[in-house]
Write a protein that holds these residues in place. Structure first.
Motif, PDB file in Angstrom:
ATOM      1  N   VAL A  38       0.845  -1.192   0.000  1.00  0.00           N
ATOM      2  CA  VAL A  38       0.000   0.000   0.000  1.00  0.00           C
ATOM      3  C   VAL A  38       0.883   1.246   0.000  1.00  0.00           C
ATOM      4  O   VAL A  38       1.938   1.284   0.647  1.00  0.00           O
ATOM      5  N   TYR A  39       0.426   2.278  -0.724  1.00  0.00           N
ATOM      6  CA  TYR A  39       1.230   3.500  -0.871  1.00  0.00           C
ATOM      7  C   TYR A  39       0.313   4.724  -0.887  1.00  0.00           C
ATOM      8  O   TYR A  39      -0.841   4.652  -1.346  1.00  0.00           O
ATOM      9  N   ILE A 234       0.744  12.237   5.774  1.00  0.00           N
ATOM     10  CA  ILE A 234       0.294  11.299   4.737  1.00  0.00           C
ATOM     11  C   ILE A 234      -0.975  11.840   4.104  1.00  0.00           C
ATOM     12  O   ILE A 234      -1.926  12.206   4.797  1.00  0.00           O
ATOM     13  N   ASP A 235      -0.998  11.894   2.781  1.00  0.00           N
ATOM     14  CA  ASP A 235      -2.179  12.339   2.057  1.00  0.00           C
ATOM     15  C   ASP A 235      -3.179  11.191   1.999  1.00  0.00           C
ATOM     16  O   ASP A 235      -3.048  10.276   1.174  1.00  0.00           O
ATOM     17  N   THR A 236      -4.188  11.231   2.860  1.00  0.00           N
ATOM     18  CA  THR A 236      -5.163  10.138   2.928  1.00  0.00           C
ATOM     19  C   THR A 236      -6.314  10.320   1.955  1.00  0.00           C
ATOM     20  O   THR A 236      -7.245   9.510   1.955  1.00  0.00           O
ATOM     21  N   ARG A 237      -6.259  11.365   1.126  1.00  0.00           N
ATOM     22  CA  ARG A 237      -7.341  11.563   0.166  1.00  0.00           C
ATOM     23  C   ARG A 237      -7.318  10.510  -0.939  1.00  0.00           C
ATOM     24  O   ARG A 237      -8.360  10.191  -1.520  1.00  0.00           O
ATOM     25  N   LEU A 322      -7.567   0.563   8.032  1.00  0.00           N
ATOM     26  CA  LEU A 322      -6.838  -0.602   7.528  1.00  0.00           C
ATOM     27  C   LEU A 322      -5.617  -0.228   6.701  1.00  0.00           C
ATOM     28  O   LEU A 322      -4.599  -0.914   6.734  1.00  0.00           O
ATOM     29  N   PHE A 323      -5.714   0.878   5.984  1.00  0.00           N
ATOM     30  CA  PHE A 323      -4.665   1.217   5.027  1.00  0.00           C
ATOM     31  C   PHE A 323      -3.496   1.918   5.730  1.00  0.00           C
ATOM     32  O   PHE A 323      -3.683   2.911   6.427  1.00  0.00           O
ATOM     33  N   ILE A 325       0.798   2.856   4.847  1.00  0.00           N
ATOM     34  CA  ILE A 325       1.858   2.843   3.833  1.00  0.00           C
ATOM     35  C   ILE A 325       2.793   1.666   4.104  1.00  0.00           C
ATOM     36  O   ILE A 325       3.282   1.485   5.226  1.00  0.00           O
ATOM     37  N   GLY A 326       3.032   0.875   3.082  1.00  0.00           N
ATOM     38  CA  GLY A 326       3.920  -0.271   3.205  1.00  0.00           C
ATOM     39  C   GLY A 326       3.225  -1.563   3.560  1.00  0.00           C
ATOM     40  O   GLY A 326       3.866  -2.630   3.597  1.00  0.00           O
ATOM     41  N   ALA A 327       1.909  -1.520   3.846  1.00  0.00           N
ATOM     42  CA  ALA A 327       1.185  -2.746   4.185  1.00  0.00           C
ATOM     43  C   ALA A 327       1.165  -3.699   2.994  1.00  0.00           C
ATOM     44  O   ALA A 327       1.020  -3.284   1.842  1.00  0.00           O
ATOM     45  N   SER A 328       1.294  -4.988   3.263  1.00  0.00           N
ATOM     46  CA  SER A 328       1.308  -5.996   2.190  1.00  0.00           C
ATOM     47  C   SER A 328      -0.073  -6.125   1.573  1.00  0.00           C
ATOM     48  O   SER A 328      -1.096  -5.977   2.243  1.00  0.00           O
ATOM     49  N   ALA A 329      -0.085  -6.421   0.275  1.00  0.00           N
ATOM     50  CA  ALA A 329      -1.353  -6.530  -0.442  1.00  0.00           C
ATOM     51  C   ALA A 329      -1.240  -7.595  -1.525  1.00  0.00           C
ATOM     52  O   ALA A 329      -0.148  -8.007  -1.917  1.00  0.00           O
ATOM     53  N   VAL A 330      -2.387  -8.048  -1.975  1.00  0.00           N
ATOM     54  CA  VAL A 330      -2.499  -8.994  -3.092  1.00  0.00           C
ATOM     55  C   VAL A 330      -3.336  -8.313  -4.164  1.00  0.00           C
ATOM     56  O   VAL A 330      -4.411  -7.776  -3.880  1.00  0.00           O
ATOM     57  N   VAL A 331      -2.843  -8.347  -5.407  1.00  0.00           N
ATOM     58  CA  VAL A 331      -3.505  -7.629  -6.503  1.00  0.00           C
ATOM     59  C   VAL A 331      -3.793  -8.592  -7.646  1.00  0.00           C
ATOM     60  O   VAL A 331      -2.926  -9.382  -8.040  1.00  0.00           O
TER      61      VAL A 331
END
Length: 342
Positions: A38-39, A234-237, A322-323, A325-331
């Motif tokens: 996540v970024y 962090i820009d959370t928009r 939940l979000f 920066i750097g959290a692992s994700a599956v795409v």
């Protein structure tokens, strides 16, 4: 019985092949990777002016709204500078008024002396004409020598007065001063006022957008300077996921290709998104050179590993809790589905 076994075995093989074909088709149509994170965009909140922090109403990891006060630097030095410049401006305005009155008086005097010059010039011209007439008549013995001497003396006196008046006029003109220097100084003070107001405004730092405070490791009382960030915002928009896909999976993937994202912290929630952009360059592992030429190892690796390229996924929704920066994700990318571009 043997025939039934053969039929059963053939059926099982056929089903296995069909399932394998379906899985390969799905993989080809929807490439997937778990090499993703996540970024979101971030900024370092750096003060524009130096000073001691007197107010810090936020804490680390806090959500803030656009316009919320993040911290305040002691405004007193900037307010003092502004007050001083404003006082200088008032003083200069009064000096300019006095100087303008003095200049007006000097100009009136110069105008009066100029009038005296004109009068002296007329008197001199008249005396010169009288002397010339007397001189002509003296040649015919119509005017006595005494009368001629009187005309000459009157002419010389008028000439002297005229020359004196011209000198006084030059002196009066030279004495007329101006306010240009004071006006220039006034403009300089106005620039100082604008700078002081700007510094006073910079003493309060507000959030430029909705975001989350992070990397805050200070408190009120700390001396802040433009060379050191106080916090990160962090820009959370808008949230993104950076997914590294094999180069063999990127065929047909373009901007707008839809994606499904799962965050490893809670895989029960699916998030939709679309391809924002794709990277067109990564650093190769064997990038060393010798004499400007690539260095290629002599040994041969028969297993070729596909290169991975980052794909930036723009999420259409996000979970604030939940979000990270750097959290692992599956795409998973859906090659045949595109987001309509406006």
């Amino acid at each position: 019985m043997a025939i039934k076994r053969k039929i059963y075995a053939l059926s099982l093989i056929l089903v296995t092949v069909l399932v394998l074909a379906f899985v390969l088709f799905r993989i080809d149509a929807s490439p997937r990777t778990d090499d993703a994170y996540v970024y979101a965009d971030t900024i370092n909140v750096v003060p524009e002016v130096s000073g001691r922090i007197v107010e810090l109403p936020v804490k680390d990891n806090q959500l803030v709204k656009k316009g919320d006060l993040l911290y305040r630097i002691d405004p007193r030095p900037f307010q003092n500078s502004l007050d001083s410049s404003l006082a200088q401006l008032v003083t200069l305005d009064e000096q300019i008024k006095l100087s303008e009155r003095s200049v007006s008086a000097q100009q009136y005097n110069a105008d009066a002396v100029a009038a005296e010059v004109a009068s002296a010039r007329s008197q001199y011209q008249q005396a010169q004409d009288t002397y010339n007439r007397q001189l002509a008549l003296a040649g015919k013995n119509y005017v006595s020598r005494e009368e001629l001497d009187l005309a000459r003396t009157a002419r010389n006196t008028a000439e002297a007065n005229y020359n004196t008046a011209k000198l006084q006029a030059r002196q009066a003109t030279a004495a007329v001063s101006g306010v240009d220097a004071l006006v220039a100084q006034r403009e300089e003070v106005k620039v100082q006022i604008a700078e002081a107001k700007l510094n006073l405004e910079y003493s309060e730092v507000h959030a430029p957008f909705d975001g989350r405070v992070t990397a805050l490791k200070t408190t009120a009382g700390q001396y802040a300077s433009p060379s050191q960030p106080v916090m990160t915002l962090i820009d959370t928009r808008q949230w993104y996921v950076i997914a590294n896909f094999r180069e063999t999976d990127l065929k047909g993937i373009t901007e707008g290709t839809t994606a499904t994202v799962f965050v490893m912290a809670d895989t029960s929630k699916a998030f939709s998104g679309s391809v924002d952009s794709m990277s067109y360059g990564v650093a190769p592992d064997d990038s060393s050179t010798v004499g400007g030429l690539p260095l290629v190892e002599k040994n041969i690796n028969w297993v070729h590993v596909s290169q991975r390229f980052p794909v930036k996924i723009k999420l259409s929704e996000a979970d604030r809790g939940l979000f990270r920066i750097g959290a692992s994700a599956v795409v998973t990318l859906h090659r045949d589905h595109k987001v309509r571009q406006d």
